[in-house]
Write an enzyme that holds these catalytic residues in place. Structure first.
Site, PDB file in Angstrom:
ATOM      1  N   GLU A 483       0.821  -1.122   0.164  1.00  0.00           N
ATOM      2  CA  GLU A 483      -0.208  -0.062   0.063  1.00  0.00           C
ATOM      3  C   GLU A 483       1.041   1.294   0.155  1.00  0.00           C
ATOM      4  O   GLU A 483       0.273   2.096  -0.567  1.00  0.00           O
ATOM      5  CB  GLU A 483      -0.898   0.057   1.160  1.00  0.00           C
ATOM      6  CG  GLU A 483      -1.947  -1.146   1.190  1.00  0.00           C
ATOM      7  CD  GLU A 483      -2.779  -1.131  -0.145  1.00  0.00           C
ATOM      8  OE1 GLU A 483      -3.155  -0.051  -0.566  1.00  0.00           O
ATOM      9  OE2 GLU A 483      -3.319  -2.104  -0.471  1.00  0.00           O
ATOM     10  N   HIS A 486       1.718   2.396  -3.415  1.00  0.00           N
ATOM     11  CA  HIS A 486       0.593   3.006  -4.088  1.00  0.00           C
ATOM     12  C   HIS A 486       0.901   4.538  -3.562  1.00  0.00           C
ATOM     13  O   HIS A 486       0.661   5.712  -4.395  1.00  0.00           O
ATOM     14  CB  HIS A 486      -0.657   2.557  -3.582  1.00  0.00           C
ATOM     15  CG  HIS A 486      -1.107   1.478  -4.392  1.00  0.00           C
ATOM     16  ND1 HIS A 486      -1.216   1.316  -5.952  1.00  0.00           N
ATOM     17  CD2 HIS A 486      -1.790   0.240  -3.981  1.00  0.00           C
ATOM     18  CE1 HIS A 486      -1.672   0.360  -6.145  1.00  0.00           C
ATOM     19  NE2 HIS A 486      -1.828  -0.593  -5.318  1.00  0.00           N
ATOM     20  N   HIS A 489       3.644   6.303  -5.561  1.00  0.00           N
ATOM     21  CA  HIS A 489       3.132   6.753  -6.831  1.00  0.00           C
ATOM     22  C   HIS A 489       2.278   7.990  -6.737  1.00  0.00           C
ATOM     23  O   HIS A 489       2.559   8.690  -7.505  1.00  0.00           O
ATOM     24  CB  HIS A 489       2.383   5.527  -7.419  1.00  0.00           C
ATOM     25  CG  HIS A 489       2.313   5.486  -8.841  1.00  0.00           C
ATOM     26  ND1 HIS A 489       1.696   4.549  -9.531  1.00  0.00           N
ATOM     27  CD2 HIS A 489       2.626   6.259  -9.558  1.00  0.00           C
ATOM     28  CE1 HIS A 489       1.715   4.738 -10.651  1.00  0.00           C
ATOM     29  NE2 HIS A 489       2.413   5.816 -11.062  1.00  0.00           N
TER      30      HIS A 489
END
Length: 700
Positions: A483, A486, A489
């Site tokens: 997670e 993510h 990102h």
């Protein structure tokens, strides 16, 4: 810059009271110490409530109505502005402001409706989601608005003046119009809007139903296993598969009861698939899968099925071998009933791993305190990407639960780049799932400043106790790294336009950064930097990490085969329509062909397939993203996972673009070659033989 960071760190820690544990190692960084403590925030009786995420309207549930009305009012103004602006980059900028205006409210509401502990906030957010969603569908069929963009795209001189990022964003906005049927007549455009609104309702109903328990008369359950389930009056309620239960009968009962077909849910799924198919045909696509896959790495369902079928063929012998090992183990432990069934796969694969490599999660958890893992992430990001995590004290009303932590992400050169809210602990009425939510996307503002991205990471970890901090199993640690991939990102996808910021990219690419983080979480050269016993400070022995990595290869082919089955089922459901058979009959046929374990009569696993909502026709994305991540890991990071030059290239070539660059081009630039679907298949198969011990030793 150093002084600035020290001041920021001081500001972050100030005012925070941390309860530490007796005999607990205190050599954590400020971030690690905070996550290993039991935070006690001072009651602020007189401070101003700044609202959720600092959005002042959201100091109460009624604020969603205000935020919604403000967004819709601004939307009207931006639509008028777009329609009177001549062809040029300003048109794209206005469209992006329009997108940002709606997303800032819709994305926030999308999180609050599932995670806020106050039902009144959840209900208000749900209404806002529906209202904004309907407004978006109407905008996607607004002829005048579309023409303002079309005029730009048809103006060669204006298009030639655009930079590549602006041109791509313009084309993506036009793509949104096209898949919404902008080319249709008014009557059909209204049908498109109505279908989308109907799908919003069906999505919500289906998603809710996938998590609801099934109940059965208590007399139908053997008395000696009833205590495994919740009891309400004369009924046993089953709210999951109990896949880890050592009792075969418990797993069998849970499987048959939890997956028993619900007629209302079967109808809901049929209606949802029918709506999606009608929408696809209406806007000119052969199937919903063709519509959903346009713009992805795979491009079309034919390529997806080639990838899945090829992978299944290459795994067949390995999968058969895995199932044989599980069956032998079941025969050993339960000789009277040794047929391998679907409810056995997770349990007996786990038993085989534990037996072969002595993998007991309780032996690992003391080394993986939450604070230690957050320390590890901070060290990794600092060494690899040049960014660090800094704890900040939320203001009154900014967070929805007292145990939510706020992290500032600070670049060593550029300073503050965004915020991550960590909602890590279990709460009643909170979904038991690990998720990343975008609250606000990054974009370049009109005044030259940058709108900082804001995200939430939601986990469901156990709370710390009086005697220990939260201790993670290896699986929990890996999920945390996933997670956080993510989140990075989102933080580092520093695009000019929020429409393509961070994880706003094709689904089969969006999972690459998160899955890549799982490889880092399995590498001893990374793990040894942070994994130490929360009481003694003793580091996690290398042989324990090696055993853990090797254990993941046990029955890994069967695990992949299960994912192939889910992915193929998803493709068939969203392929040619009307479906040739019922969704349950299709499930049975697909399970027997692409999985190998028998279908169990009177079960309907598809009604628990919650990914059909958010990943309709795209569930394969997990496998394809894993293939890309595997190739990036082996070619770029396996030799030295902490190489700063490679980390900066990864940030520059893959993270920085968000969805602003064609995903396959980003993969090609990172790998310095153009991979094929066969390469992706080979990457996944080769992972099954990856020798972790070898590259650990080679790096010494």
């Amino acid at each position: 810059m150093l002084n600035r960071r020290i001041l920021m760190l001081f500001k972050c820690i100030r005012g925070r009271r941390l309860k530490t544990y007796r005999n607990v190692s205190t050599s954590w960084s400020p971030v690690g110490a905070a996550f290993n403590a039991r935070p006690r925030r001072k009651a602020d009786l007189f401070g101003k409530n700044v609202g959720l995420f600092g959005v002042h309207e959201l100091s109460s549930p009624v604020g969603f109505q205000v935020a919604q009305e403000n967004a819709l009012k601004e939307t009207e103004q931006l639509v008028e502005q777009a329609c009177r602006t001549p062809p040029g980059p300003q048109v794209v900028q206005i469209f992006d402001r329009l997108s940002d205006c709606l997303c800032r409210v819709a994305d926030l509401a999308d999180f609050v409706k599932v995670a806020h502990p106050d039902p009144s906030f959840r209900e208000a957010a749900e209404i806002t989601c529906m209202t904004i969603g309907t407004a978006v569908e109407k905008l996607n069929t607004n002829i005048e608005l579309c023409n303002s963009l079309k005029n730009l795209l048809n103006d060669k001189e204006a298009m030639d003046s655009l930079d590549p990022d602006t041109r791509r964003v313009a084309e993506l906005f036009m793509f949104d119009f096209e898949i919404s049927g902008i080319h249709l007549n008014e009557e059909k455009r209204k049908r498109v809007v109505n279908l989308n609104v109907q799908m919003l309702d069906l999505n919500n109903s289906f998603l809710l139903g996938t998590h609801l328990p099934n109940k059965i008369d208590r007399s139908a359950i053997p008395e000696h296993i009833r205590h495994y389930f919740s009891m309400q009056k004369n009924h046993v309620h089953v709210n999951g598969l109990h896949a880890d239960s050592p009792d075969d009968l418990v797993r069998e009962a849970a499987y048959k009861i939890f997956l028993y077909p619900n007629p209302e849910m079967l109808l809901c799924l049929d209606q949802l698939l029918a709506c999606r198919n009608q929408l696809a045909h209406l806007v000119g696509y052969e199937s919903f899968a063709h519509r959903a896959l346009k713009g992805t790495m795979a491009k079309d369902p034919e390529t997806v099925m080639y990838f899945l079928t090829k992978l299944s063929d290459k795994l067949s012998k390995r999968t058969e071998k895995d199932f044989c090992m599980m069956q032998e183990m079941k025969k050993k432990l339960n000789p009277k009933n040794c047929e391998l069934m679907p409810w056995d796969h997770p349990y007996y694969s786990g038993i085989l791993r534990a037996e072969r490599f002595n993998i007991d999660p309780s032996l690992y958890s003391p080394f993986f305190s939450l604070g230690a893992c957050m320390d590890g992430l901070n060290l990794l990001f600092t060494q690899l990407l040049g960014v660090s995590l800094c704890l900040e004290e939320p203001e009154k009303g900014e967070v929805w639960s007292d145990d939510v932590q706020k992290l500032a992400v600070v670049d060593e050169t550029d300073g503050l780049v965004g915020y991550i809210y960590c909602d890590f602990f279990h709460r009643s009425d909170k979904p038991h799932q690990d998720c990343h939510f975008t609250i606000r996307g990054g974009r370049l503002l009109e005044n030259g400043e940058y709108q900082l991205p804001v995200v939430v990471l939601m986990l469901s970890l156990p709370h710390p106790t009086k005697s220990s901090p939260t201790l993670l199993t290896p699986g929990m640690m890996e999920n945390l790294f996933h997670e956080m991939g993510h989140a990075m990102h989102s933080m580092l996808g520093r695009t000019r336009y929020q429409h393509v910021t961070g994880t706003r990219c094709p689904t089969d690419f969006a999972e690459v950064p998160s899955i890549l983080m799982e490889y880092f979480a399995s590498d001893y050269r990374v793990v040894k930097q942070f994994a130490r016993h929360f009481q003694t400070g003793q580091p996690l022995p290398q042989n324990m990490v090696s055993r853990l990595c090797e254990s993941k290869k046990v029955c890994a082919a069967a695990d992949l085969q299960l994912q192939i089955f889910y992915s193929v089922l998803d493709q068939i459901y969203h392929g040619k329509y009307p479906l040739p058979k019922s969704t349950t009959e299709i499930l049975k046929e697909t399970q027997e062909k692409f999985y190998g374990l028998p279908y169990v009569s009177n079960t309907a696993w598809q009604l628990r397939f919650s990914h059909l909502v958010g990943y309709g026709a795209k569930y394969y994305s997990y496998l394809m993203s894993r293939a890309v991540a595997s190739m990036v890991w082996k070619q770029c990071f396996m030799k030295d996972p902490l190489n700063r030059a490679v980390g900066e290239r990864y940030r520059r070539e893959m993270l920085a673009h968000g969805g602003g660059k064609t995903p396959m081009f980003m993969v090609e630039d990172m790998l310095q070659k153009k991979p094929s679907m066969d390469d992706f298949v080979d990457a996944l198969v080769s992972d099954l033989d990856l020798n972790f011990e070898t590259f650990f030793m080679d790096s010494e």
